[in-house]
Design a protein around this motif. Structure first.
Motif, PDB file in Angstrom:
ATOM      1  N   SER A 155       0.815  -1.246  -0.010  1.00  0.00           N
ATOM      2  CA  SER A 155       0.040  -0.032  -0.057  1.00  0.00           C
ATOM      3  C   SER A 155       0.984   1.513   0.044  1.00  0.00           C
ATOM      4  O   SER A 155       0.530   2.229  -0.757  1.00  0.00           O
ATOM      5  CB  SER A 155      -0.871  -0.032   1.191  1.00  0.00           C
ATOM      6  OG  SER A 155      -1.426   1.094   1.464  1.00  0.00           O
ATOM      7  N   LEU A 156       1.910   1.303   0.871  1.00  0.00           N
ATOM      8  CA  LEU A 156       2.868   2.210   0.719  1.00  0.00           C
ATOM      9  C   LEU A 156       3.415   2.674  -0.781  1.00  0.00           C
ATOM     10  O   LEU A 156       3.534   3.699  -1.282  1.00  0.00           O
ATOM     11  CB  LEU A 156       4.148   2.004   1.959  1.00  0.00           C
ATOM     12  CG  LEU A 156       3.548   2.153   3.433  1.00  0.00           C
ATOM     13  CD1 LEU A 156       4.496   1.861   4.284  1.00  0.00           C
ATOM     14  CD2 LEU A 156       2.896   3.673   3.654  1.00  0.00           C
ATOM     15  N   LYS A 158       2.234   1.624  -3.428  1.00  0.00           N
ATOM     16  CA  LYS A 158       1.112   2.102  -4.474  1.00  0.00           C
ATOM     17  C   LYS A 158       1.071   3.903  -4.382  1.00  0.00           C
ATOM     18  O   LYS A 158       0.870   4.586  -5.290  1.00  0.00           O
ATOM     19  CB  LYS A 158      -0.101   1.544  -3.990  1.00  0.00           C
ATOM     20  CG  LYS A 158      -1.371   1.981  -4.660  1.00  0.00           C
ATOM     21  CD  LYS A 158      -2.099   1.100  -5.060  1.00  0.00           C
ATOM     22  CE  LYS A 158      -3.112   1.497  -6.083  1.00  0.00           C
ATOM     23  NZ  LYS A 158      -2.637   1.854  -7.312  1.00  0.00           N
ATOM     24  N   LEU A 159       0.969   4.061  -2.861  1.00  0.00           N
ATOM     25  CA  LEU A 159       0.739   5.667  -2.606  1.00  0.00           C
ATOM     26  C   LEU A 159       1.953   6.536  -3.077  1.00  0.00           C
ATOM     27  O   LEU A 159       1.772   7.422  -3.639  1.00  0.00           O
ATOM     28  CB  LEU A 159       0.411   5.930  -1.378  1.00  0.00           C
ATOM     29  CG  LEU A 159      -1.056   5.330  -0.818  1.00  0.00           C
ATOM     30  CD1 LEU A 159      -0.890   5.376   0.903  1.00  0.00           C
ATOM     31  CD2 LEU A 159      -2.172   5.904  -1.153  1.00  0.00           C
ATOM     32  N   SER A 162       1.559   6.752  -6.803  1.00  0.00           N
ATOM     33  CA  SER A 162       0.611   7.766  -7.366  1.00  0.00           C
ATOM     34  C   SER A 162       0.712   9.041  -6.841  1.00  0.00           C
ATOM     35  O   SER A 162      -0.247  10.029  -6.877  1.00  0.00           O
ATOM     36  CB  SER A 162      -0.812   7.200  -7.029  1.00  0.00           C
ATOM     37  OG  SER A 162      -0.803   6.583  -5.780  1.00  0.00           O
ATOM     38  N   TYR A 164       0.920  10.328  -3.923  1.00  0.00           N
ATOM     39  CA  TYR A 164       0.231  10.622  -2.991  1.00  0.00           C
ATOM     40  C   TYR A 164       1.002  11.053  -1.631  1.00  0.00           C
ATOM     41  O   TYR A 164       0.963  11.854  -0.693  1.00  0.00           O
ATOM     42  CB  TYR A 164      -0.891   9.820  -2.794  1.00  0.00           C
ATOM     43  CG  TYR A 164      -1.726  10.432  -1.342  1.00  0.00           C
ATOM     44  CD1 TYR A 164      -2.622  11.112  -1.520  1.00  0.00           C
ATOM     45  CD2 TYR A 164      -1.815   9.534  -0.365  1.00  0.00           C
ATOM     46  CE1 TYR A 164      -3.582  11.633  -0.363  1.00  0.00           C
ATOM     47  CE2 TYR A 164      -2.671   9.790   0.719  1.00  0.00           C
ATOM     48  CZ  TYR A 164      -3.435  10.924   0.868  1.00  0.00           C
ATOM     49  OH  TYR A 164      -4.363  11.161   1.813  1.00  0.00           O
ATOM     50  N   ILE A 165       2.234  10.338  -1.713  1.00  0.00           N
ATOM     51  CA  ILE A 165       2.876  10.308  -0.691  1.00  0.00           C
ATOM     52  C   ILE A 165       4.408  10.078  -1.285  1.00  0.00           C
ATOM     53  O   ILE A 165       4.752   9.735  -2.661  1.00  0.00           O
ATOM     54  CB  ILE A 165       3.009   9.300   0.454  1.00  0.00           C
ATOM     55  CG1 ILE A 165       3.393   7.833  -0.231  1.00  0.00           C
ATOM     56  CG2 ILE A 165       1.634   9.214   1.262  1.00  0.00           C
ATOM     57  CD1 ILE A 165       3.564   6.739   0.969  1.00  0.00           C
ATOM     58  N   ARG A 166       5.481  10.540  -0.712  1.00  0.00           N
ATOM     59  CA  ARG A 166       7.039  10.399  -1.187  1.00  0.00           C
ATOM     60  C   ARG A 166       7.651   9.547  -0.194  1.00  0.00           C
ATOM     61  O   ARG A 166       8.044  10.299   0.728  1.00  0.00           O
ATOM     62  CB  ARG A 166       7.507  11.632  -1.253  1.00  0.00           C
ATOM     63  CG  ARG A 166       9.031  11.805  -2.247  1.00  0.00           C
ATOM     64  CD  ARG A 166       8.656  12.500  -3.750  1.00  0.00           C
ATOM     65  NE  ARG A 166       7.436  11.812  -4.234  1.00  0.00           N
ATOM     66  CZ  ARG A 166       7.578  10.985  -5.181  1.00  0.00           C
ATOM     67  NH1 ARG A 166       8.760  10.185  -5.495  1.00  0.00           N
ATOM     68  NH2 ARG A 166       6.668  10.553  -5.895  1.00  0.00           N
ATOM     69  N   LEU A 167       8.034   8.443  -0.490  1.00  0.00           N
ATOM     70  CA  LEU A 167       9.087   7.581   0.536  1.00  0.00           C
ATOM     71  C   LEU A 167      10.181   7.995   0.452  1.00  0.00           C
ATOM     72  O   LEU A 167      10.728   8.164  -0.652  1.00  0.00           O
ATOM     73  CB  LEU A 167       8.540   5.940   0.313  1.00  0.00           C
ATOM     74  CG  LEU A 167       7.155   5.377   0.594  1.00  0.00           C
ATOM     75  CD1 LEU A 167       7.208   3.967   0.251  1.00  0.00           C
ATOM     76  CD2 LEU A 167       7.304   5.363   2.147  1.00  0.00           C
TER      77      LEU A 167
ATOM     78  N   GLU B 144       0.937   8.616   5.420  1.00  0.00           N
ATOM     79  CA  GLU B 144       1.638   7.175   5.200  1.00  0.00           C
ATOM     80  C   GLU B 144       1.178   6.245   6.242  1.00  0.00           C
ATOM     81  O   GLU B 144       0.969   5.126   5.853  1.00  0.00           O
ATOM     82  CB  GLU B 144       3.097   7.399   5.397  1.00  0.00           C
ATOM     83  CG  GLU B 144       3.666   8.240   4.340  1.00  0.00           C
ATOM     84  CD  GLU B 144       5.447   8.596   4.252  1.00  0.00           C
ATOM     85  OE1 GLU B 144       5.896   7.969   5.246  1.00  0.00           O
ATOM     86  OE2 GLU B 144       5.675   9.594   3.579  1.00  0.00           O
ATOM     87  N   GLY B 147      -2.037   5.087   5.191  1.00  0.00           N
ATOM     88  CA  GLY B 147      -1.987   4.074   4.211  1.00  0.00           C
ATOM     89  C   GLY B 147      -1.417   2.910   4.585  1.00  0.00           C
ATOM     90  O   GLY B 147      -1.963   1.762   4.256  1.00  0.00           O
ATOM     91  N   GLY B 151      -4.057  -0.407   4.292  1.00  0.00           N
ATOM     92  CA  GLY B 151      -3.384  -1.529   3.516  1.00  0.00           C
ATOM     93  C   GLY B 151      -3.428  -2.708   4.204  1.00  0.00           C
ATOM     94  O   GLY B 151      -3.999  -3.772   3.364  1.00  0.00           O
TER      95      GLY B 151
END
Lengths: 185, 185
Positions: A155-156, A158-159, A162, A164-167, B144, B147, B151
Motif C-alpha cells: 500500500s505504501l 502504491k501511494l 501515485s 500521494y506520498i513520497r517515501l 503514510e 495508508g 493497506g
DNA sequence: GGTGATGTATGGAATATTCATTCCATTTTA
DNA sequence: TAAAATGGAATGAATATTCCATACATCACC
C-alpha cells in the motif's frame, strides 16, 4: 533488435499509461515500431500477450527477491530481508509494479492465471512458519498474516507511485520494523 | 420503482462481475429492465454513470463509518472503532467493496475523481494526530501511516472476498490489535 | 370531474466508431 | 530459392451514443 522484447516493452509502457482495455493492438504496434503481423507472429492474441507479460514480470520479481537470500539467518533478519527486497524492487521499477497491480485487479483476466504467478512465496511461508514455531510471531493463519504484512507495505508503494506520498529510504526501514511489531508476539 | 436506483444497482452488480470495460450499456439496460433512453436520460454517458456510482458508494461508506462515532474516546478506542467499522462494512457489502477497489485501480478513470472520494478521513486524521501528540503512536507522516494501516486491513478483506482466506469474526479483532501494535510507540 | 395540451420519460432501432484479428503482398533470412 | 517474418490495409464484430416514435404525467381551463 529483438522484436518480441520490443513488443513486450511497448505493451508494458502503454498498459500502465492507459489500462489494458484502452490499449489497442495497433498502438502497441506503433510504439514497438512494428506492424500487426509481427505481433500476431509472436502472440496468438491480445490476451496471451498480456498474460505472457505478466508471467515474465512475476518471474523477474521472484528472481530478484530470491537473489542473495540466506535461509540460515534469524527469523527477524529473513523477514526484513525479503520485505525490503520486495519494496526496493517495486520502488525501483514503477512500470513493473503498476502493471502487476493492474493485472491483478482486472476482473476480465482469467483468475487461474493470477494465482499461478504467486508461487515464489515458499521462502516467506517458511519465515512465518519458523517464527510461529519459535513463538516469536503471533499465532494464526499464515496466508492471512502474509496478506496483512504485504498489504501494509505494498500500500505504501502504491501511494508513493501515485504521488500521494513520497517515501524516503530511511523511513522504509521504519515501516518494515512496524510490520514486524505488528506480528511479533 | 425508482429507475435511477435500478440503473445504479444493475451497474454495480454487472461491473463487479465482468469489469467496467466489459460491461456494455445495453446489458446494463437489460439488467435494469429498461432501455437505452432511460439510462441516457439520467446519465450523459457511461463514464459519468460509473463515477456517480463511485461517489454514491463513497458517501455511503463515510456515513456508515462515521455513524455512532464518539470523538471523546481514547486514541486507541477511536482507532479500533473506526477500523472495525470499515472492515465490517466491507465484509458485509462485497459488491460495494469490490466495485470501489476496481474503480480505484482502473487507470481509464479520471484520477482527480478518485481522490475526491477519499476526503472523509478527517476523524481518522485526528486520531493519528492525537496519538502522536500524546506520544503513544510512532512519529512520521500521517498520510503514510493511515495508508499503512488501511493497506494491511483492506488487504485481508480483499483476500476474503476472493475466497483465498476466510476471515472469522474473532480473528478480525486480532488483526486490528496487530495494526495497533504496528503503530504504537 | 373532464378534456386537451405540453413536456418529460421510455424503449429500442439505427448510426458511427473503435478495435481485434485476418490476410496477403513484400521483405528478410537461411 | 524456399521458408519465415513483417507491415499495414481490409474485415467483421462489438458497443457507446443518437434519434425518434410512443407512453405517460402534469396541469390549465371548462
Amino acid at each position: 533488435m529483438n522484436k518480441k522484447e520490443q513488443i513486450l516493452n511497448a505493451t508494458l509502457k502503454l498498459i500502465v499509461q492507459k489500462g489494458i482495455e484502452s490499449t489497442p493492438m495497433s498502438e502497441i504496434a506503433k510504439a514497438a515500431d512494428t506492424g500487426m503481423g509481427a505481433i500476431y507472429n509472436y502472440f496468438p492474441n491480445k490476451e496471451s500477450l498480456v498474460s505472457e507479460l505478466y508471467f515474465h514480470l512475476k518471474t523477474k520479481e521472484s528472481a530478484i527477491i530470491a537473489y542473495g537470500y540466506d535461509s540460515s539467518l534469524s527469523v527477524k533478519q529473513r523477514f526484513i530481508y525479503l520485505w525490503k527486497k520486495m519494496i526496493s524492487y517495486f520502488l525501483a521499477e514503477p512500470l513493473d509494479f503498476m502493471f502487476l497491480e493492474q493485472f491483478y485487479y482486472s476482473p476480465s483476466i482469467d483468475p487461474v492465471a493470477k494465482h499461478n504467478g504467486s508461487l515464489y512465496l515458499k521462502d516467506l511461508d517458511q519465515v512465518y512458519l519458523d517464527g510461529q514455531a519459535q513463538q516469536i510471531m503471533k499465532e494464526g493463519d499464515i496466508k492471512e498474516w502474509i496478506g496483512f504484512t504485504s498489504g501494509s507495505l505494498v500500500s505504501l508503494v502504491k501511494l508513493h507511485h501515485s504521488n500521494y506520498i513520497r517515501l524516503k529510504e530511511e523511513t522504509i526501514n521504519n515501516y518494515i520494523q512496524a510490520a514486524w511489531d505488528a506480528i511479533k508476539s
